[in-house]
Design an enzyme around this catalytic site. Sequence first.
Site, PDB file in Angstrom:
ATOM      1  N   GLY A 370       0.823  -1.196   0.000  1.00 25.06           N
ATOM      2  CA  GLY A 370       0.000   0.000   0.000  1.00 25.06           C
ATOM      3  C   GLY A 370       0.855   1.244   0.000  1.00 25.06           C
ATOM      4  O   GLY A 370       2.083   1.190   0.087  1.00 25.06           O
ATOM      5  N   GLY A 372       0.777   5.543   1.373  1.00 21.18           N
ATOM      6  CA  GLY A 372       0.120   6.607   2.118  1.00 21.18           C
ATOM      7  C   GLY A 372       0.909   7.889   2.030  1.00 21.18           C
ATOM      8  O   GLY A 372       1.886   7.990   1.281  1.00 21.18           O
ATOM      9  N   GLY A 373       0.497   8.897   2.815  1.00 25.74           N
ATOM     10  CA  GLY A 373       1.191  10.163   2.784  1.00 25.74           C
ATOM     11  C   GLY A 373       2.616  10.068   3.272  1.00 25.74           C
ATOM     12  O   GLY A 373       3.465  10.879   2.914  1.00 25.74           O
ATOM     13  N   PHE A 374       2.918   9.050   4.099  1.00 22.90           N
ATOM     14  CA  PHE A 374       4.254   8.873   4.644  1.00 22.90           C
ATOM     15  C   PHE A 374       5.199   8.195   3.668  1.00 22.90           C
ATOM     16  O   PHE A 374       6.406   8.351   3.750  1.00 22.90           O
ATOM     17  CB  PHE A 374       4.179   8.022   5.917  1.00 22.90           C
ATOM     18  CG  PHE A 374       3.532   6.693   5.663  1.00 22.90           C
ATOM     19  CD1 PHE A 374       4.258   5.621   5.191  1.00 22.90           C
ATOM     20  CD2 PHE A 374       2.174   6.540   5.869  1.00 22.90           C
ATOM     21  CE1 PHE A 374       3.645   4.409   4.942  1.00 22.90           C
ATOM     22  CE2 PHE A 374       1.561   5.319   5.618  1.00 22.90           C
ATOM     23  CZ  PHE A 374       2.308   4.258   5.151  1.00 22.90           C
ATOM     24  N   VAL A 377       4.396   0.796   1.926  1.00 23.34           N
ATOM     25  CA  VAL A 377       4.442  -0.380   2.784  1.00 23.34           C
ATOM     26  C   VAL A 377       4.697  -1.595   1.902  1.00 23.34           C
ATOM     27  O   VAL A 377       4.007  -1.794   0.899  1.00 23.34           O
ATOM     28  CB  VAL A 377       3.130  -0.569   3.580  1.00 23.34           C
ATOM     29  CG1 VAL A 377       3.207  -1.828   4.437  1.00 23.34           C
ATOM     30  CG2 VAL A 377       2.863   0.640   4.461  1.00 23.34           C
ATOM     31  N   LYS A 391       7.270  -0.484   6.602  1.00 21.69           N
ATOM     32  CA  LYS A 391       6.739   0.851   6.379  1.00 21.69           C
ATOM     33  C   LYS A 391       7.914   1.806   6.161  1.00 21.69           C
ATOM     34  O   LYS A 391       8.666   2.106   7.081  1.00 21.69           O
ATOM     35  CB  LYS A 391       5.912   1.274   7.591  1.00 21.69           C
ATOM     36  CG  LYS A 391       5.216   2.615   7.464  1.00 21.69           C
ATOM     37  CD  LYS A 391       4.344   2.852   8.694  1.00 21.69           C
ATOM     38  CE  LYS A 391       3.601   4.172   8.614  1.00 21.69           C
ATOM     39  NZ  LYS A 391       2.736   4.370   9.798  1.00 21.69           N
ATOM     40  N   ASP A 488      -7.066   8.588  15.151  1.00 20.26           N
ATOM     41  CA  ASP A 488      -7.273   8.263  13.731  1.00 20.26           C
ATOM     42  C   ASP A 488      -7.802   6.838  13.581  1.00 20.26           C
ATOM     43  O   ASP A 488      -7.354   6.083  12.720  1.00 20.26           O
ATOM     44  CB  ASP A 488      -5.968   8.441  12.954  1.00 20.26           C
ATOM     45  CG  ASP A 488      -6.218   8.607  11.449  1.00 20.26           C
ATOM     46  OD1 ASP A 488      -7.354   8.963  11.077  1.00 20.26           O
ATOM     47  OD2 ASP A 488      -5.290   8.377  10.660  1.00 20.26           O
TER      48      ASP A 488
END
Length: 690
Positions: A370, A372-374, A377, A391, A488
């Site tokens: 996946g 994400g903003g960071f 993964v 991650k 969150d």
Amino acid sequence: MATRRPTPHRFSPHIAGVAATFLLVALHMRPSFGQEEPPPWLLCGSDDSRNYTANSPYEANINRLAATLPKNASSSPVLYASDSAGSIPDRVYALAACRGDANASACERCVAAAFPGARRGCSLAKDVLIFYDLCQLRFSNRMFFLDQDNFVTTRYVVGAPISDPAAGAFDAAVRLLVNATADYATGSSSRRFATGEVGFGNKSTSNNPRIYALAQCTPDNRVGFCRTCFSQIIGQLPEYFSGRNGGGIFGTWCILRYEVYPFFSGRPLLLLPPFVATSPAPAPAPPATRTQDKSRNKAGAVLKVVMPTIAALLAITVICFWTRRRRSAAQYFRPYSASSDDIQGADMPLLDLSTLRIATDDFAESKMLGKGGFGMVYKGVLPDGQEIAVKRLCQSSRQGIGELKSELVLVAKLHHKNLVRLVGVCLQEDEKILVYEYMPNRSLDMILFDSVRNKELDWGKRFKIINGIARGLQYLHEDSQLKIVHRDLKASNILLDSDYVPKISDFGLAKIFGGDRSKYVTHRVAGTYGYMAPEYAMRGLYSIKSDVFSFGVLLLEIVTGRRRNTGLYDSEQDVDLLNLVWEHWSRGNVVGLIDPSSPSDDHRHPPIEQVLKCIHIGLLCVQRKPAARPMMSWVNVVMLSSSSSTVSLPPLSRPALCIQEVSAIGSSDGTGSSAAMSCNEASITELMPR
């Protein structure tokens, strides 16, 4: 081999310095060996005048400490406690410390057993130091807490000898490991505890063993003191353990042990790259001729000038490199404050970047789970076969560094069945990587909102997921050492293992709370659209009741199989999920909202009474006023674990406004706060100080 009971050793309480107190015998070993002495290991006061009499006030004070100190040590976050009882001249001072890998119940049992063990082994002695495998205890008639000398009680079983060709290289690997482990325990652990592992790669050694080490300093001592204590006992290793495959030293303030088998619980906190012994020096060259001597003399004269210059440049380069590297590491291991409280550095395994590159096929796109903003993964497999989720923060952006720091500190300190487990961290070569256990069923949203896969979630699995999330939140809010507001909670942050056991993940926005304050204010609202409590979105007020609101939304999603409001109204209902459920509840036809893809295990309709109770709980969690929302412990104990026939659930009022309405109202409430909200599953994060 029969082992004899160890003879108690006597020590004077006024011995000056550490070196004079070392009594070196062997610790523990795998094969039978003549010097073996099993625990307990004791030191007793040497002066007979320092003995107490039976049934005296001094003995009564020992009994008082024996009743309280085991519980105090086991309930401490660092498994350490000190106390005193009575008045002079019968005052007793005591200290109890458990090994960092012990759990609370084992710690309490060990310290409780140490009191009678000390009194049996050192009958009527006022000053006793005793070690078991998992704990140590000292009590004395003098206040020894400020002593600078590290009284040492040692019962070593020196390990089996290493074969001569490999002994030197093995000792070098041991020195490397114990120094690194002691350094990690000193600077990176609130418990002053660390375990380490290194592979010994010399082929002349049978089976290429791995070496394991454990180091611990009492947590109330300063870093400088612990460093000095470790250096003193590490300095004894060459004299007493050269060429041996195991041994250790136990002292009042610090302990050290190494073996060629894993003797501690859990994975090592420090993983070092395999140690490969250097090849032997080449054979000496034949004698040179006179002409060759002259040439070499000239070359030698040049080298005498050039080599020191080169050496100096190399030294400067190495110093600059390591200084920069230590500063870089310190930047991300520096204690991170998620609130006004300071959090000490977390205990976590350090993973080598090369290991992670191999595990993920050099972060291949085919391994990506996946984004994400960071960053990304990836799925990976460690050399021992363990599957992991890697991650990796994007190097090209600073976005997410604050979140990574928060996860680094928090997840390492939180341990619960329903929280995702941190396997390790890597901060090499400007990489910022967190490694978690791999969840085969990925995140809840990928199954729940998939028209094909949602049939995997029968009602039994859904109810188990609801229960698991509730237990995980109760641990965060009420039961953990650090009280956490997640901020969150959503379907994409609930991971499922192979048995659909839910695990809460992604603590990048988490906050620590404490004291009597029930609400905190932030001017930088961050979270995910549709899950935010209204008081948080409008005024920046967050508390554990903010998480309860998110749990209520999530619960209703699980029951109905519908997403919370995403900004696009349903063409039929023209209302968001919360109001949709409320309207059906008010009309008495809420059963029609149950996800048709969730039959019970026997392929009949799910138990209506249980489903209605869950919907009632969900609506109760999304009430307008935070005070009207329940605590998670009440959700678990009273509601989810009890029969509806024996529990009267509180009455309901209309749920909170949907977030679209909140956003419109928030712009004119006069508070000046602003909400950053996401319309998709990605969190919007503000990286300003919180």
